[in-house]
Design a protein around this motif. Sequence first.
Motif, PDB file in Angstrom:
ATOM      1  N   VAL A   1     -13.160   8.073   5.332  1.00 47.29           N
ATOM      2  CA  VAL A   1     -12.658   8.618   3.567  1.00 47.29           C
ATOM      3  C   VAL A   1     -13.694  10.238   3.748  1.00 47.29           C
ATOM      4  O   VAL A   1     -15.090  10.328   4.406  1.00 47.29           O
ATOM      5  CB  VAL A   1     -14.006   7.667   2.727  1.00 47.29           C
ATOM      6  CG1 VAL A   1     -13.918   9.064   1.630  1.00 47.29           C
ATOM      7  CG2 VAL A   1     -13.444   6.523   2.316  1.00 47.29           C
ATOM      8  N   VAL A   2     -12.364  10.933   3.845  1.00 47.48           N
ATOM      9  CA  VAL A   2     -13.472  12.453   3.281  1.00 47.48           C
ATOM     10  C   VAL A   2     -13.162  13.011   2.446  1.00 47.48           C
ATOM     11  O   VAL A   2     -11.756  12.750   2.289  1.00 47.48           O
ATOM     12  CB  VAL A   2     -12.468  12.883   5.269  1.00 47.48           C
ATOM     13  CG1 VAL A   2     -12.589  14.554   5.289  1.00 47.48           C
ATOM     14  CG2 VAL A   2     -12.625  12.108   5.916  1.00 47.48           C
ATOM     15  N   GLY A   3     -13.608  14.081   2.371  1.00 44.19           N
ATOM     16  CA  GLY A   3     -13.474  14.539   0.471  1.00 44.19           C
ATOM     17  C   GLY A   3     -13.096  14.323  -0.687  1.00 44.19           C
ATOM     18  O   GLY A   3     -12.059  14.281  -1.213  1.00 44.19           O
ATOM     19  N   GLY A   4     -13.676  13.160  -0.352  1.00 49.44           N
ATOM     20  CA  GLY A   4     -13.176  11.721  -1.729  1.00 49.44           C
ATOM     21  C   GLY A   4     -11.849  11.024  -1.783  1.00 49.44           C
ATOM     22  O   GLY A   4     -11.175  10.313  -2.333  1.00 49.44           O
ATOM     23  N   ASN A   5     -11.702  11.300   0.084  1.00 45.40           N
ATOM     24  CA  ASN A   5      -9.997  10.637  -0.151  1.00 45.40           C
ATOM     25  C   ASN A   5      -9.851   9.889   1.098  1.00 45.40           C
ATOM     26  O   ASN A   5     -10.777  10.058   2.363  1.00 45.40           O
ATOM     27  CB  ASN A   5      -8.709  11.454   0.745  1.00 45.40           C
ATOM     28  CG  ASN A   5      -8.141  13.214  -0.541  1.00 45.40           C
ATOM     29  OD1 ASN A   5      -8.098  12.105  -1.960  1.00 45.40           O
ATOM     30  ND2 ASN A   5      -7.885  14.278  -0.448  1.00 45.40           N
ATOM     31  N   LEU A   6      -9.194   8.748   1.558  1.00 51.27           N
ATOM     32  CA  LEU A   6      -9.299   8.092   2.311  1.00 51.27           C
ATOM     33  C   LEU A   6      -7.726   8.618   3.454  1.00 51.27           C
ATOM     34  O   LEU A   6      -6.747   8.284   2.920  1.00 51.27           O
ATOM     35  CB  LEU A   6      -8.425   6.286   2.457  1.00 51.27           C
ATOM     36  CG  LEU A   6      -8.038   5.669   2.960  1.00 51.27           C
ATOM     37  CD1 LEU A   6      -9.573   5.140   3.885  1.00 51.27           C
ATOM     38  CD2 LEU A   6      -8.141   4.240   2.279  1.00 51.27           C
ATOM     39  N   VAL A   7      -8.263   8.357   4.367  1.00 46.41           N
ATOM     40  CA  VAL A   7      -7.273   9.654   5.571  1.00 46.41           C
ATOM     41  C   VAL A   7      -7.338   8.449   6.612  1.00 46.41           C
ATOM     42  O   VAL A   7      -7.516   7.545   7.131  1.00 46.41           O
ATOM     43  CB  VAL A   7      -7.477  10.817   5.902  1.00 46.41           C
ATOM     44  CG1 VAL A   7      -8.015  11.971   4.667  1.00 46.41           C
ATOM     45  CG2 VAL A   7      -9.320  10.585   6.587  1.00 46.41           C
ATOM     46  N   LEU A   8      -5.588   8.145   7.146  1.00 46.88           N
ATOM     47  CA  LEU A   8      -4.694   7.615   8.079  1.00 46.88           C
ATOM     48  C   LEU A   8      -4.279   8.766   9.063  1.00 46.88           C
ATOM     49  O   LEU A   8      -3.060   8.968   8.792  1.00 46.88           O
ATOM     50  CB  LEU A   8      -4.252   6.390   7.281  1.00 46.88           C
ATOM     51  CG  LEU A   8      -5.051   5.640   5.648  1.00 46.88           C
ATOM     52  CD1 LEU A   8      -4.234   4.818   5.347  1.00 46.88           C
ATOM     53  CD2 LEU A   8      -6.172   4.764   6.312  1.00 46.88           C
ATOM     54  N   ASN A   9      -4.106   7.447  10.406  1.00 46.25           N
ATOM     55  CA  ASN A   9      -3.288   7.840  11.326  1.00 46.25           C
ATOM     56  C   ASN A   9      -2.202   6.974  11.208  1.00 46.25           C
ATOM     57  O   ASN A   9      -2.373   5.959  12.022  1.00 46.25           O
ATOM     58  CB  ASN A   9      -4.449   7.534  12.012  1.00 46.25           C
ATOM     59  CG  ASN A   9      -3.243   8.576  13.234  1.00 46.25           C
ATOM     60  OD1 ASN A   9      -2.063   8.924  13.978  1.00 46.25           O
ATOM     61  ND2 ASN A   9      -4.084   8.396  14.753  1.00 46.25           N
ATOM     62  N   VAL A  10      -1.259   7.549  10.422  1.00 47.10           N
ATOM     63  CA  VAL A  10      -0.632   6.302   9.745  1.00 47.10           C
ATOM     64  C   VAL A  10       1.085   6.446  11.088  1.00 47.10           C
ATOM     65  O   VAL A  10       1.887   5.487  11.544  1.00 47.10           O
ATOM     66  CB  VAL A  10       0.438   6.119   8.694  1.00 47.10           C
ATOM     67  CG1 VAL A  10       1.786   5.294   8.224  1.00 47.10           C
ATOM     68  CG2 VAL A  10      -0.348   6.315   7.943  1.00 47.10           C
ATOM     69  N   GLY A  11       1.279   7.320  11.237  1.00 50.24           N
ATOM     70  CA  GLY A  11       3.125   7.958  12.495  1.00 50.24           C
ATOM     71  C   GLY A  11       4.005   7.540  11.182  1.00 50.24           C
ATOM     72  O   GLY A  11       4.293   6.512  10.823  1.00 50.24           O
ATOM     73  N   GLY A  12       4.696   8.545  11.679  1.00 45.99           N
ATOM     74  CA  GLY A  12       6.514   8.246  11.181  1.00 45.99           C
ATOM     75  C   GLY A  12       6.680   9.801  10.476  1.00 45.99           C
ATOM     76  O   GLY A  12       5.780  10.647  10.061  1.00 45.99           O
ATOM     77  N   LYS A  13       7.646   9.595   9.806  1.00 41.28           N
ATOM     78  CA  LYS A  13       8.908  10.896   9.935  1.00 41.28           C
ATOM     79  C   LYS A  13       8.337  11.121   8.448  1.00 41.28           C
ATOM     80  O   LYS A  13       7.937  10.865   7.423  1.00 41.28           O
ATOM     81  CB  LYS A  13      10.542  11.091   9.744  1.00 41.28           C
ATOM     82  CG  LYS A  13      10.694  12.260   9.220  1.00 41.28           C
ATOM     83  CD  LYS A  13      12.618  11.666   9.383  1.00 41.28           C
ATOM     84  CE  LYS A  13      13.004  13.596   8.974  1.00 41.28           C
ATOM     85  NZ  LYS A  13      12.255  14.668   9.807  1.00 41.28           N
ATOM     86  N   GLY A  14       7.335  12.923   8.159  1.00 40.55           N
ATOM     87  CA  GLY A  14       6.657  13.295   6.478  1.00 40.55           C
ATOM     88  C   GLY A  14       5.705  12.833   6.073  1.00 40.55           C
ATOM     89  O   GLY A  14       5.025  12.554   5.182  1.00 40.55           O
ATOM     90  N   ALA A  15       5.688  11.450   7.033  1.00 42.70           N
ATOM     91  CA  ALA A  15       3.893  10.807   7.033  1.00 42.70           C
ATOM     92  C   ALA A  15       3.347  10.708   8.645  1.00 42.70           C
ATOM     93  O   ALA A  15       2.324   9.537   8.461  1.00 42.70           O
ATOM     94  CB  ALA A  15       3.697   9.652   6.392  1.00 42.70           C
ATOM     95  N   GLY A  16       2.838  11.105   9.256  1.00 35.71           N
ATOM     96  CA  GLY A  16       2.327  11.003  10.407  1.00 35.71           C
ATOM     97  C   GLY A  16       0.594  11.093  10.355  1.00 35.71           C
ATOM     98  O   GLY A  16       0.297  10.061  10.570  1.00 35.71           O
ATOM     99  N   VAL A  17       0.340  11.979   9.174  1.00 37.13           N
ATOM    100  CA  VAL A  17      -0.812  11.595   8.200  1.00 37.13           C
ATOM    101  C   VAL A  17      -0.862  11.570   7.411  1.00 37.13           C
ATOM    102  O   VAL A  17      -0.325  12.137   6.188  1.00 37.13           O
ATOM    103  CB  VAL A  17      -1.466  12.462   8.449  1.00 37.13           C
ATOM    104  CG1 VAL A  17      -3.326  12.764   8.047  1.00 37.13           C
ATOM    105  CG2 VAL A  17      -2.002  12.731  10.509  1.00 37.13           C
ATOM    106  N   VAL A  18      -1.544  10.212   6.630  1.00 36.72           N
ATOM    107  CA  VAL A  18      -1.374  10.063   4.952  1.00 36.72           C
ATOM    108  C   VAL A  18      -3.134  10.050   4.698  1.00 36.72           C
ATOM    109  O   VAL A  18      -4.056   9.746   5.159  1.00 36.72           O
ATOM    110  CB  VAL A  18      -0.923   8.973   5.143  1.00 36.72           C
ATOM    111  CG1 VAL A  18      -1.444   8.928   3.457  1.00 36.72           C
ATOM    112  CG2 VAL A  18       0.585   8.966   5.558  1.00 36.72           C
TER     113      VAL A  18
END
Length: 240
Positions: A1-18
């Motif tokens: 959790v960074v800056g109030g957001n849960l950040v994820l290394n997802v991978g994918g077109k348009g959603a590499g990072v979510v």
Amino acid sequence: VVGGNLVLNVGGKGAGVVALDPATGKEKWKATDDAASYSSPTAAEIDGKTAAVFVTRFGLRVFDAATGKQMSEFAFRPRVNESVQAATPLVWKDEIFLTASYATGAALVKVKGGELTEVWANDKTLSSQYNTPVRVGDYLYGVHGRADIGTAALRCVEWKTGAVKWTEANFGVASLVAVDGGIVALTEAGDLVRFDASPDGYKERGRAKLLDKPTRAAAALADGRLFARDGTKLVCVKLK
């Protein structure tokens, strides 16, 4: 959790990072077409902003954690796709350390005003297949080598220059936790090892057999208790 957001290394077109709202799961922002790596993101203060720092399959990407705007990038990945990028990027003030195996190596980069400058880089210092090194004082302690080829070594490396201070051969891959001026290592063989965090040489203080091979999940330390697991069981041991 960074800056109030849960950040994820997802991978994918348009959603590499979510980034998601951790309370509701609602999408806050997404970025890049990068495929996922095995590396976990980390939080840092960079150029006065709360940043989410990722190693994707492209390499290093730094985002404003609140908005998802990319602040900087640095290409860093093995040439072959059948490889692993798993070590978490280490951030110290305005510098970021990266490491991977598969003829990739290590790199220290400096961040300023969105620009990244290479401080040093090579494939001879600290090329870790999947374990994240730890920094204690002005030195890095980590694993150089791979679990599947040869025998990995434990190393102490000077952060600012990449100079190898010492090598403990045949140590094997291991997850590392820095605590009380020393380091606790959980090896792939399932051994728990305590050694000094000192550039003057490897000095082991204790060793105990906890688990069976392969033990690859990173250990966790909380309130004097170490939590560790192999492929079949989870153990908790009291260290103090």
